[in-house]
Design an enzyme around this catalytic site. Structure first.
Site, PDB file in Angstrom:
ATOM      1  N   GLY A 304      23.002  26.729  17.627  1.00 42.14           N
ATOM      2  CA  GLY A 304      24.130  27.606  17.328  1.00 42.14           C
ATOM      3  C   GLY A 304      24.001  28.932  18.054  1.00 42.14           C
ATOM      4  O   GLY A 304      23.500  29.022  19.176  1.00 42.14           O
ATOM      5  N   SER A 305      24.413  30.012  17.405  1.00 46.56           N
ATOM      6  CA  SER A 305      24.579  31.297  18.081  1.00 46.56           C
ATOM      7  C   SER A 305      23.287  31.963  18.527  1.00 46.56           C
ATOM      8  O   SER A 305      23.326  32.876  19.352  1.00 46.56           O
ATOM      9  CB  SER A 305      25.353  32.261  17.173  1.00 46.56           C
ATOM     10  OG  SER A 305      26.681  31.808  17.000  1.00 46.56           O
ATOM     11  N   THR A 306      22.125  31.535  18.005  1.00 44.75           N
ATOM     12  CA  THR A 306      20.884  32.100  18.540  1.00 44.75           C
ATOM     13  C   THR A 306      20.738  31.738  20.019  1.00 44.75           C
ATOM     14  O   THR A 306      20.065  32.448  20.776  1.00 44.75           O
ATOM     15  CB  THR A 306      19.651  31.602  17.765  1.00 44.75           C
ATOM     16  OG1 THR A 306      19.707  30.173  17.664  1.00 44.75           O
ATOM     17  CG2 THR A 306      19.598  32.208  16.376  1.00 44.75           C
ATOM     18  N   LYS A 308      22.970  31.968  22.155  1.00 39.78           N
ATOM     19  CA  LYS A 308      23.723  32.921  22.976  1.00 39.78           C
ATOM     20  C   LYS A 308      22.795  33.901  23.678  1.00 39.78           C
ATOM     21  O   LYS A 308      23.175  34.526  24.671  1.00 39.78           O
ATOM     22  CB  LYS A 308      24.743  33.660  22.097  1.00 39.78           C
ATOM     23  CG  LYS A 308      25.889  32.761  21.624  1.00 39.78           C
ATOM     24  CD  LYS A 308      26.770  33.451  20.601  1.00 39.78           C
ATOM     25  CE  LYS A 308      27.882  32.500  20.120  1.00 39.78           C
ATOM     26  NZ  LYS A 308      28.668  33.038  19.001  1.00 39.78           N
TER      27      LYS A 308
END
Length: 580
Positions: A304-306, A308
């Site tokens: 997920g967003s980690t 990014k």
């Protein structure tokens, strides 16, 4: 009649010569056996009259970085019977049945079995072994050896691992460092007569075992305790399936703590945590294998967003984005025929790249990924070390599960850019983020530090590949600043600790199948933001109720840091006094 006499004489001569030849051959053979092969046959004769029993070597200890013993040994006994030496079998059966708490039928089969030596009990408590020895039963042998003992029960169980009945490592560090820990077994030799009865007054000869060496690890007993307490606390609060935490030094890859709760009792590794006693055969083994799995290295998940962090680092390094770049988020982004939404339905509106990172804005990171393109994105994916395993010194590390580049279109690239549609391990994410924030040097996460003899003499220092540059120092510095802004007012604000400069990134990902509505909440953080000395990652599997990473995972790392930053001697930043 006279004509037959020479024939008889010749016959006698031939017989005589044949006998002489046979005698010469036999004499030669006897001389060969007595002179040339004497040692060989003497050895065979000795073997026939020798009986040997193994003595286990004391296994080397596993120590934390400060010398705290995490895996030790306890003296136990092996009880055996020698059939030909037993004089009162019924008494032997009676005593061993009572003292070893075994079924009489089991003991009887072993006592009555005709063999050179038969083991009746192993890993018997020394107190019980001493009692059996004091009965002075003919044909019963009690030998002392060692059993692995873990002073802290379930602490770091999936990292340390355990040993089997033969004292060999089964999982974890115990099997990874088997060569250093094992030692060399010894033997007890006794002489017997042709019937297998021990000869009196000959005594026993011993080949003493050689103890294994001690393994010094990077684990820290106190930090491991903090991690397990924090993980158990959030697992109970959120009724989660499991919680994983890694605490490591991002500069050199040393792991201070790794927990996967629920852990299991190392001193009783074949007892299921669930308490289920109705399983057997393959079903039981599958349940045990699942209980022993180290989720930090054996299992993959959608980050997920980690992830990014990786997209941002690649975009900044390649120059396709800068901190001041302006974006507009209407709440979605159209990629080919797909409408990919932002987590904020109404959108974030106009924002800089710094604000987009604070907001964890999907459309902006999709745009960065598209600017990079498939070829360049995959080039950085490989450059950052994500295509390979980390090389951590534990068995069974899983590899990244990623699309083949030729199968990646614009939609797949878009989802990869914000951490979906592929899977990595928690330790891979921790190692990669460490490498991005430490100045751009890829580190190898590890536990093994050195090997020492029992007297403390240093025998070996482990070396790791920590010199591969994956990112420029300038981009690494920019990433530290960017991630500090996430904690200082962004989605990671729940990890903020007054007086400390903390950077980090939150994530909330949905597991497959999406229809199951199960989520993984996570947060990765580091401190100090300007000169990272410690990095932590928390992953909560299937939390109930509120499941956002910034809400439930970030506070776990905050709590960890509140405990371990002072412990590690990391001081609060000095805030300049304002002029009045």
């Amino acid at each position: 009649m006279q004509k037959t006499r020479p024939f008889h004489r010749r016959k006698i001569v031939v017989i005589f010569l044949g006998c002489m030849l046979a005698l010469c051959l036999l004499g030669g053979r006897l001389a060969h056996l007595m002179v040339v092969d004497s040692e060989y046959y003497a050895s065979l004769a000795e073997d026939l009259h020798e009986r040997e029993r193994d003595i286990k070597a004391a296994r080397g200890k596993i120590l934390d970085r400060n010398g705290v013993v995490l895996a030790d040994n306890r003296t136990v006994c092996t009880v055996s019977v020698i059939h030909n030496q037993i004089r009162d079998p019924e008494r032997v059966i009676e005593v061993l049945t009572k003292e070893l708490s075994l079924e009489e039928e089991t003991v009887r089969k072993r006592v009555e079995k005709v063999s050179s030596i038969e083991r009746v009990g192993k890993n018997v408590d020394k107190e019980i072994g001493d009692r059996i020895r004091n009965y002075n039963l003919d044909g019963v042998k009690v030998d002392e050896d060692y059993r692995r003992y873990y002073p802290f029960g379930d602490m770091a169980s999936k990292v340390l691992g355990f040993t089997g009945g033969d004292n060999q490592g089964i999982i974890g560090l115990e099997v990874e460092y088997e060569e250093e820990l094992a030692g060399e077994p010894g033997k007890i030799l006794t002489l017997t007569d042709a019937r297998g009865i021990e000869l009196e007054d000959t005594g026993e000869s011993r080949l003493e075992p050689v103890a294994g060496n001690n393994l010094v690890t990077s684990l820290d007993y106190n930090i491991q305790q903090y991690a397990e307490q924090a993980a158990l606390k959030v697992m109970e609060q959120k009724q989660a399936d499991s919680v994983s935490i890694i605490i490591m030094n991002p500069m050199n890859g040393e792991i201070y703590a790794m927990t996967n709760v629920p852990e299991f009792d190392l001193n009783n590794p074949y007892t299921l945590i669930s308490g289920d006693t109705g399983l057997s055969g393959e079903a039981l083994q599958n349940a045990l294998n699942q209980m022993w799995r180290n989720g930090c290295i054996n299992d993959t998940y959608e980050p997920g967003s980690t992830f990014k962090i990786i997209t941002a680092a690649a975009g900044l390094e390649e120059g396709v984005v800068s901190l001041a770049d302006q974006f507009s988020c209407p709440g979605f982004k159209i990629v080919e025929d797909r409408r990919i939404r932002c987590h904020k339905v109404g959108g974030h509106g106009g924002e800089t790249f710094v604000q987009a990172t604070q907001n964890s804005c999907n459309p902006v990171f999709i745009e960065v990924g598209l600017r990079l393109g498939v070829d360049r994105y995959f080039s950085y994916f490989e450059q950052f070390g994500l295509k390979n395993k980390t090389g951590i010194d534990l068995p069974g590390e899983a590899a990244t599960i990623m699309h083949k580049k030729e199968n990646v279109g614009q939609v797949e690239l878009a989802t990869i850019s914000f951490g979906q549609s592929f899977q990595i391990t928690p330790v891979q994410l921790a190692a990669t983020v460490s490498s991005i924030i430490n100045g751009g040097i890829r580190v190898t996460p590890h536990f093994g530090v050195s090997v020492k003899a029992e007297d403390g003499a240093l025998l070996k220092v482990f070396q790791y590949d920590n010199d591969n540059r994956i990112l420029s120092e300038e981009t690494s510095e920019t990433m530290r600043y960017l991630l500090e802004q996430v904690v200082d007012g962004g989605g990671g604000k729940n990890a903020y600790i007054e007086g400390y400069r903390i950077g980090g990134k939150t994530a909330t990902s949905e597991t497959l199948p999406r229809s199951a509505n199960k989520y993984i909440s996570s947060f990765v953080g580091f401190c100090p933001a300007d000169e990272p000395q410690v990095l932590g990652i928390c992953i909560i599997n299937n939390p109930q109720g509120v499941y956002y990473g910034g809400t439930i995972a970030a506070p776990v790392i905050k709590e960890m840091f509140e405990n371990i930053l002072p412990y590690l001697g990391i001081e609060k930043a000095v805030v300049p006094k304002s002029d009045e």
